[in-house]
Design a protein around this motif. Structure first.
Motif, mmCIF file in Angstrom:
data_model
loop_
_atom_site.group_PDB
_atom_site.id
_atom_site.type_symbol
_atom_site.label_atom_id
_atom_site.label_comp_id
_atom_site.label_asym_id
_atom_site.label_seq_id
_atom_site.Cartn_x
_atom_site.Cartn_y
_atom_site.Cartn_z
ATOM 1 N N PHE A 119 0.798 -1.225 0.000
ATOM 2 C CA PHE A 119 0.000 0.000 0.000
ATOM 3 C C PHE A 119 0.836 1.283 0.000
ATOM 4 O O PHE A 119 0.487 2.222 -0.721
ATOM 5 C CB PHE A 119 -1.053 -0.056 1.117
ATOM 6 N N GLY A 176 -8.264 2.245 -3.781
ATOM 7 C CA GLY A 176 -7.094 1.399 -3.575
ATOM 8 C C GLY A 176 -7.126 0.764 -2.197
ATOM 9 O O GLY A 176 -7.889 -0.173 -1.952
ATOM 10 N N ASN A 235 -9.936 -11.015 1.575
ATOM 11 C CA ASN A 235 -9.232 -9.870 1.023
ATOM 12 C C ASN A 235 -8.064 -10.472 0.237
ATOM 13 O O ASN A 235 -7.224 -11.139 0.835
ATOM 14 C CB ASN A 235 -8.715 -8.985 2.169
ATOM 15 N N TYR A 291 -13.661 -9.151 7.897
ATOM 16 C CA TYR A 291 -14.781 -8.668 7.072
ATOM 17 C C TYR A 291 -16.052 -9.478 7.334
ATOM 18 O O TYR A 291 -17.010 -9.424 6.560
ATOM 19 C CB TYR A 291 -14.390 -8.748 5.579
ATOM 20 N N ARG A 326 -8.194 -5.001 -7.800
ATOM 21 C CA ARG A 326 -9.191 -4.938 -6.732
ATOM 22 C C ARG A 326 -9.693 -3.508 -6.616
ATOM 23 O O ARG A 326 -8.901 -2.567 -6.579
ATOM 24 C CB ARG A 326 -8.554 -5.369 -5.407
HETATM 25 C C1 MLT Z 1 -6.493 -3.429 2.376
HETATM 26 O O1 MLT Z 1 -6.670 -2.506 1.604
HETATM 27 O O2 MLT Z 1 -6.236 -4.578 1.998
HETATM 28 C C2 MLT Z 1 -6.579 -3.151 3.832
HETATM 29 O O3 MLT Z 1 -6.857 -1.832 4.087
HETATM 30 C C3 MLT Z 1 -5.356 -3.467 4.479
HETATM 31 C C4 MLT Z 1 -5.483 -3.487 5.946
HETATM 32 O O4 MLT Z 1 -6.563 -3.680 6.504
HETATM 33 O O5 MLT Z 1 -4.426 -3.350 6.566
#
Ligand code: MLT
Length: 426
Positions: free
Chosen positions: A37, A60, A206, A237, A402
């Motif tokens: 990220f 993103g 995810n 989630y 994604r």
């Molecule tokens: C993601 O975009 O995959 C999440 O925000 C990452 C996270 O929760 O650390």
């Protein structure tokens, strides 16, 4: 002079930057790039510099945008104000979290399944993933879903439990990548997966948005049991599940308490990405090979490396679990789910293969035959929209991007128009 050596250290040669004698953890050298990220954020900044007049939309990183509901934010404001009074002040709390919050989490998320003293309150699921690595130590093998949340792989690499990056397989030697794609319904073919000590498993997933069914999770639990593995189950989630066959915790599966621990968080439920409040469940029945309860060692980690979650954040979490707070929190989730439905429909209508976006805030869009970093760059260049390239989640994510539903409605609608303008006729 090329630098000076004494018995204890060598001073750096003058023409190079000063160094210490400390050898770098060589595992960092194995990582291929920065964490996903921040790398995306860097590319976004470059794009901003190139197009200062364009309004960039981020779909993103899954970072929440909606205000924390008032019942919850008021509880935190009250807790913060209390700290400024003699009566309301408190210092260190229990490293495992407030007893009433542990009770409330057990009751709300694991009714009849888990007890309060099996819940460890923390500053988030990602932080707990790092602490779990420390607890398990270096000498164990790991399997991950492919694609998967990069924290599982990167922390395993940094810890030193893998070999090098293998350009041929596009993964790290020593990690079992359990391919999850449309052909297998995003659930790995476990008959092809060799036994490992740990299995990281995230559902709803995810990045793919796929949610494992009860029967699939039973298969996973049985597989772990046969092999003597521990599942690190990421349920961050779970409250996005809407289909009846989408278990909200691994503990709905009989036998899971003997093979699984579970991490979760309020980040994506109540907008706590900045507040920081998560938890890990370590059942009493989960034991290492010598019979030691895993809980004993996780408790040791938490009491040694953590001083308890912020008292303000814990007050907020308690408010999330009161009836008024819970219903406000579910409204926030519904809002993001509507965003996901809008994005999902947009891509379907344009003829893309689309997954996720039903039991999850993530929409997984196929661009077959294309490199996902190229698609990411193309979308950024033409639409000024940041997405996440699928290959950032592992080799199995190649050919996908994604789109995250964590955005304002205004931005989602604007993103839809831009996507339609660029991809609508392709
Ligand atoms: C993601 O975009 O995959 C999440 O925000 C990452 C996270 O929760 O650390």
């Amino acid at each position: 002079r090329r630098g000076e050596c004494t018995a204890v250290r060598c001073a750096a040669a003058p023409e190079t930057a000063a160094t210490t004698r400390v050898k770098r953890n060589e595992n960092f050298g194995k990582l291929q790039a920065g964490y996903l990220f921040p790398e995306i954020a860097r590319r976004r900044r470059e794009h901003e510099a190139k197009y200062p007049d364009k309004q960039i939309i981020s779909l993103g990183i899954g970072d929440t945008t909606e205000p924390i509901p008032s019942f919850i934010s008021d509880a935190m404001a009250k807790a913060a104000a209390g700290l400024g009074t003699r009566e309301g002040y408190s210092g260190y709390g229990a490293e495992q979290g407030r007893p009433d919050l542990r009770e409330a989490i057990a009751k709300a998320f694991y009714p009849g399944l888990r007890k309060a003293d099996e819940i460890f309150v923390s500053d988030g699921a990602k932080c707990d993933a790092g602490r779990l690595q420390m607890m398990f130590g270096v000498d164990r093998t790991v399997a991950v879903q492919d694609p998967s949340y990069p924290v599982y792989v990167d922390t395993t690499v940094i810890q030193g439990s893998t070999g090098n990056y293998n350009p041929a397989s596009e993964g790290f030697d020593g990690i079992e990548y359990m391919l999850c794609n449309a052909d297998n319904g995003f659930f790995p073919d476990l008959s092809k997966v060799p036994p490992t000590d740990l299995i990281f498993f995230c559902s709803p997933n995810n990045p793919t948005g796929a949610a494992a069914t009860r029967q699939q999770l039973q298969e996973l639990v049985d597989f772990a049991k046969r092999n003597g593995s521990i599942i690190v189950y990421d349920a961050a989630y779970a409250l996005y599940c809407e289909e009846p066959d989408c278990p909200k915790t691994i503990y709905e599966i009989p036998g899971a308490d003997e093979v699984a621990l579970e991490v979760n968080s309020f980040s994506k439920y109540a907008g706590f990405t900045g507040v920081r409040l998560g938890w890990t469940v370590v059942p009493d029945a989960l034991r290492f090979s010598d019979g030691t309860p895993v809980k004993t060692d996780f408790n040791r980690i938490m009491t040694t490396c953590f001083n308890g979650a912020s008292s303000i954040a814990q007050a907020g979490a308690l408010a999330c679990l009161e009836p008024e707070g819970y219903s406000q929190m579910m409204n926030v989730i519904s809002f993001y789910k509507e965003n996901a439905a809008i994005l999902r429909k947009t891509f379907i209508d344009m003829g893309f293969s689309v997954y996720g976006g039903i039991n999850s805030p993530y929409v997984w869009v196929g661009f077959p035959g294309q490199k996902s970093w190229d698609v990411f760059a193309d979308i950024l260049e033409k639409c000024h929209i940041v997405t996440t390239p699928g290959s950032g989640f592992g080799p199995g994510g190649e050919g996908f991007v994604r789109a995250s539903a964590f955005s304002t409605r205004e931005n989602v609608n604007e993103a839809v128009s831009r996507f339609q303008a660029v991809f609508g006729s392709s």
